[in-house]
Structures are given as structure tokens and as C-alpha cells.
Scaffold this motif. Structure first.
Motif, PDB file in Angstrom:
ATOM      1  N   ARG A   1       0.874  -1.075   0.111  1.00 33.75           N
ATOM      2  CA  ARG A   1      -0.108  -0.381   0.296  1.00 33.75           C
ATOM      3  C   ARG A   1       1.127   1.008  -0.042  1.00 33.75           C
ATOM      4  NH1 ARG A   1      -4.382   1.906  -0.262  1.00 33.75           N
ATOM      5  NH2 ARG A   1      -5.761   0.103  -0.346  1.00 33.75           N
TER       6      ARG A   1
ATOM      7  N   ASN B   1      -1.096   1.145  -9.419  1.00 40.27           N
ATOM      8  CA  ASN B   1      -2.753   0.393  -9.453  1.00 40.27           C
ATOM      9  C   ASN B   1      -1.547  -0.861  -8.329  1.00 40.27           C
ATOM     10  OD1 ASN B   1      -3.656  -2.111  -9.215  1.00 40.27           O
ATOM     11  ND2 ASN B   1      -4.772  -1.073 -11.231  1.00 40.27           N
TER      12      ASN B   1
ATOM     13  N   ASN C   1      -3.060  -3.091  -7.575  1.00 42.46           N
ATOM     14  CA  ASN C   1      -3.129  -4.620  -7.540  1.00 42.46           C
ATOM     15  C   ASN C   1      -1.714  -4.846  -8.596  1.00 42.46           C
ATOM     16  OD1 ASN C   1      -5.949  -5.584  -7.370  1.00 42.46           O
ATOM     17  ND2 ASN C   1      -6.719  -4.778  -8.467  1.00 42.46           N
TER      18      ASN C   1
ATOM     19  N   GLY D   1     -12.886  -6.888  -8.789  1.00 44.81           N
ATOM     20  CA  GLY D   1     -11.242  -6.189  -8.090  1.00 44.81           C
ATOM     21  C   GLY D   1     -10.115  -5.622  -8.990  1.00 44.81           C
ATOM     22  N   ARG D   2     -10.667  -4.896  -9.965  1.00 38.94           N
ATOM     23  CA  ARG D   2      -9.443  -4.728 -11.153  1.00 38.94           C
ATOM     24  C   ARG D   2     -10.178  -2.651 -11.264  1.00 38.94           C
ATOM     25  NH1 ARG D   2      -4.953  -7.348 -11.761  1.00 38.94           N
ATOM     26  NH2 ARG D   2      -6.082  -9.459 -10.879  1.00 38.94           N
ATOM     27  N   ILE D   3      -9.166  -2.287 -11.766  1.00 42.54           N
ATOM     28  CA  ILE D   3      -9.285  -0.795 -12.113  1.00 42.54           C
ATOM     29  C   ILE D   3      -8.947  -1.127 -13.055  1.00 42.54           C
ATOM     30  CG2 ILE D   3      -8.790   1.382 -11.930  1.00 42.54           C
ATOM     31  CD1 ILE D   3      -6.907   1.026  -8.824  1.00 42.54           C
TER      32      ILE D   3
ATOM     33  N   ARG E   1      -9.291  -0.678  -2.147  1.00 37.98           N
ATOM     34  CA  ARG E   1      -9.576  -1.481  -1.584  1.00 37.98           C
ATOM     35  C   ARG E   1      -9.558  -3.158  -2.694  1.00 37.98           C
ATOM     36  NH1 ARG E   1     -14.762   0.280  -0.421  1.00 37.98           N
ATOM     37  NH2 ARG E   1     -15.469  -1.781  -1.423  1.00 37.98           N
ATOM     38  N   GLU E   2      -8.120  -3.308  -2.192  1.00 37.08           N
ATOM     39  CA  GLU E   2      -7.417  -4.487  -3.104  1.00 37.08           C
ATOM     40  C   GLU E   2      -8.552  -5.587  -3.817  1.00 37.08           C
ATOM     41  OE1 GLU E   2      -5.338  -2.930  -0.623  1.00 37.08           O
ATOM     42  OE2 GLU E   2      -3.478  -2.481  -1.845  1.00 37.08           O
TER      43      GLU E   2
END
Lengths: 125, 231
Positions: A36, A45, A47, B27-29, B171-172
Motif C-alpha cells: 500500500r 495501481n 494490483n 477487483g480491478r481498476i 480496496r484491493e
């Protein structure tokens, strides 16, 4: 750190950590930023950061201890391999660029030696 | 997961969506890119239930969008805030509508975005209005966050603030974010999935890093390349 947006970003995150480890800026047992923290600071990002960290774990560069954070956990042997591997990649690229400029390998080698001994003479015309 | 199945929509003689098949990964952007009139806004409106397809269907988490309103936060492109309200009143308005309003998050975002509750909508700058829109959409604890052109016409510093807020707030794994924008270079590192729309259809889609790897180009360059051949 500035990212080259024409290359996968997760790969550049990994490369950045590799370099820090090779240079000894990050040593075994040291904590690296949380995913984070890294995402917020580098503005990328979360992810993507997660993917980079996961791959570094798989490559046994780092270890994540639940609830405690992620730590450098690379063996001396792996570090030496990483060091040589990255140097080889740089060299390969250099040789290819020189060939693309029309230099044969012998000429390149001579220029490299001249550069090393401080021979700047033939650059100045 | 959000799915478009054979979705078509026409406004008069103008085809907005042309048998569109598309899914947004949970769960993605995801960055939703494309030239004007490609169908970006229409798609987002349909997910939020503000528009209905002429043909085909949209499924949000397996249901029709209308039944999912409570899990979808939507930031419209247009200025939807009442000018006579101040930020506090606008927030109260949202709070009365949505059960997932998160007061603590609202307070935190308010401070982070340097906004003051007493600011009146009609008196604030365009950049502050854009930040207020984001504040009101993001202060909900929603599973889906849809952002329609959240960066357009805003100065670079405010754009950076908005992007940083989105990263901080994300929020991952839990949250699915879709962001439509012309400002692709600003969101290169923010999105991990991309969809390029053209004339109501998908021109190209995939994982951002994978596309970079395959094409050796940035997302902006890929977009230019794709649309040079398309039109």
C-alpha cells in the motif's frame, strides 16, 4: 521513480528492487515498503504492486511475514546470480546497439578499453 | 463482475452501442478509453441503471443493474450537484439515499482533498467541484465505483490529487472501479485493465501490463495505433 510506460510496470518495480539489492542499498533482513505504501508513493495501481511483490516472493527475493511486513530474503548465491544476470543483460544490449551502429565486436572492444583507460582522445575531433 | 451481452442502444439515428459484448473484471481498476461518441458514457449510465439497452442485457453480479443500485457509486460527467447547497448539505443528501455511506471515510477524504464542508457549490472552482464529485462518490463503501471523465477540464495538480485519492482509497481485490477518460496519459499507471471502445464496440481489451509487453508501447501509443487504422 519514473516508469517507462511502454514497458510492463510490474517488471520495472521488480527491476528497481533488484538494483537496490545488487548495489547493497537493500540488505537481507531489511524491511521494504508495504504494498500500500509503495502504491501510494509511486502512484501506481495496487494490483500491479501486488503482482510485483508476489513475483518477488516466488523468485525468493523477499519474504512476507503475516502482519509484520515484507523483508529482503535473498541468498548470497541468488544475489550473485542476479548481479551477473543484470550485467549480462546490459552488456547484451550494448553489444547489439554497437552492432546496429555498424561497429564490429573487435572495434567495440578496443573502444571500450580506450574508454576505460581514460582515452577520450578520439571523441574530440 | 459486470457483463454486457449483445447490448445495442440507439439515440435517434445515432448508434451508441452496437451489439456490445464486454465484461469488467472484479477487483480491478479498468480504464474505459475511446474517442468521443465511442459509447463510454452510455455504457456507464447503463451499468448504473440510468439507461436501458434497446436490445441485449447487462448483468451486475449476475443481476439486472436496477436491483444493484445500492452497490454502485456513480460519478457522472455532467455537473449534477445542486448549486445552492454547500458540501455538507450535498453529503447529507447522499447519506439519506445510500445505506453504505461511510461518514469516517467522508471526513478523511474531505481533509485529504483540502475541501471545507461550508464551501457552497455555486462558489467553488471547477477543480474543487470535480473533487467534491469524487468525494461524494468515493465516500460510499460501494462494491462498484464508476467514474465518467473525472479528470476532464481540470488542472494537472488537481488531476494528480484525484488519482492519488483513488489509489489511497482503493480496496484491493474487493472493489471494482471503472474510469472513463480522454486523459489516458494521466491514468497509465492507475489502471490495470483497459477497454478501448470504438463506435459502440470493443476495439481492444486486456491487462495493461500484458498489452505493454506484447506491443512495446504505452497505452496512449496503443490507442493512437488502434484508431489510426480504425477511422
Amino acid at each position: 521513480m519514473d516508469f517507462d510506460l511502454a514497458r510492463p510496470i510490474y517488471q520495472q518495480i521488480i527491476d528497481d528492487f533488484k538494483k537496490q539489492m545488487i548495489r547493497g542499498e537493500l540488505r537481507k533482513g531489511e524491511r521494504i515498503p508495504s504494498q500500500r505504501e509503495y502504491a501510494e508513493k509511486a502512484r501506481i495501481n495496487p494490483n500491479t504492486v501486488q503482482r510485483a511483490y508476489r513475483e518477488m516472493e516466488n523468485m525468493r527475493m523477499v519474504e512476507t511475514l503475516r502482519g509484520q511486513g515484507t523483508y529482503v530474503n535473498i541468498s548470497e548465491e541468488d544475489l550473485q546470480m542476479l548481479r551477473k544476470g543484470m550485467a549480462r543483460a546490459v552488456l547484451k544490449n550494448f553489444v547489439m546497439e554497437m552492432r546496429a551502429l555498424g561497429f564490429d565486436d573487435e572495434e567495440t572492444l578496443i573502444m571500450l578499453q580506450a574508454e576505460q583507460t581514460g582515452g577520450e582522445g578520439d571523441n574530440k575531433q | 463482475m459486470i457483463e454486457f451481452i449483445n447490448v445495442s442502444k440507439q439515440f435517434g439515428a445515432t448508434v451508441a452501442l452496437n451489439n456490445l459484448n464486454l465484461s469488467f473484471q472484479p477487483g480491478r481498476i479498468t480504464g474505459l478509453f475511446g474517442p468521443n461518441g465511442a459509447g463510454k458514457s452510455t455504457s456507464l449510465k447503463m451499468i448504473s441503471g440510468l439507461n436501458r439497452p434497446d436490445r441485449g442485457e447487462i448483468r451486475v453480479h449476475g443481476q439486472a443493474p436496477v436491483g444493484c443500485k445500492d452497490s454502485i457509486a456513480y460519478l457522472p460527467e455532467i455537473d449534477h450537484l445542486y448549486p445552492w447547497m454547500n458540501i455538507k448539505q450535498a453529503a447529507g443528501f447522499m447519506q439519506s439515499f445510500y445505506a453504505d455511506w461511510d461518514e469516517e471515510k467522508y471526513r478523511e477524504l474531505l481533509a485529504f482533498l483540502n475541501l471545507d464542508e461550508q464551501m457552497k457549490i455555486s462558489k467553488i472552482s471547477k477543480g474543487q467541484r470535480a473533487k467534491t464529485k469524487l468525494l461524494l462518490a468515493a465516500a460510499r463503501h460501494s462494491r462498484y465505483l464508476l467514474l465518467d471523465e473525472p479528470l476532464s477540464g481540470i488542472d494537472i495538480l488537481t488531476r494528480e490529487e484525484i488519482i492519488q485519492t483513488l489509489i489511497r482509497d482503493y480496496r484491493e481485490g474487493e472493489q471494482t472501479v471503472i474510469i472513463s477518460t480522454h486523459e489516458i496519459d494521466d491514468v497509465e499507471a492507475l489502471v490495470d485493465e483497459v477497454v478501448f471502445l470504438n463506435r459502440g464496440q470493443v476495439k481492444l481489451s486486456g491487462n495493461a501490463d500484458q498489452l505493454r509487453e506484447e506491443k512495446g508501447m504505452s497505452l496512449v501509443e496503443i490507442m493512437k495505433e488502434e484508431f489510426r487504422h480504425a477511422n
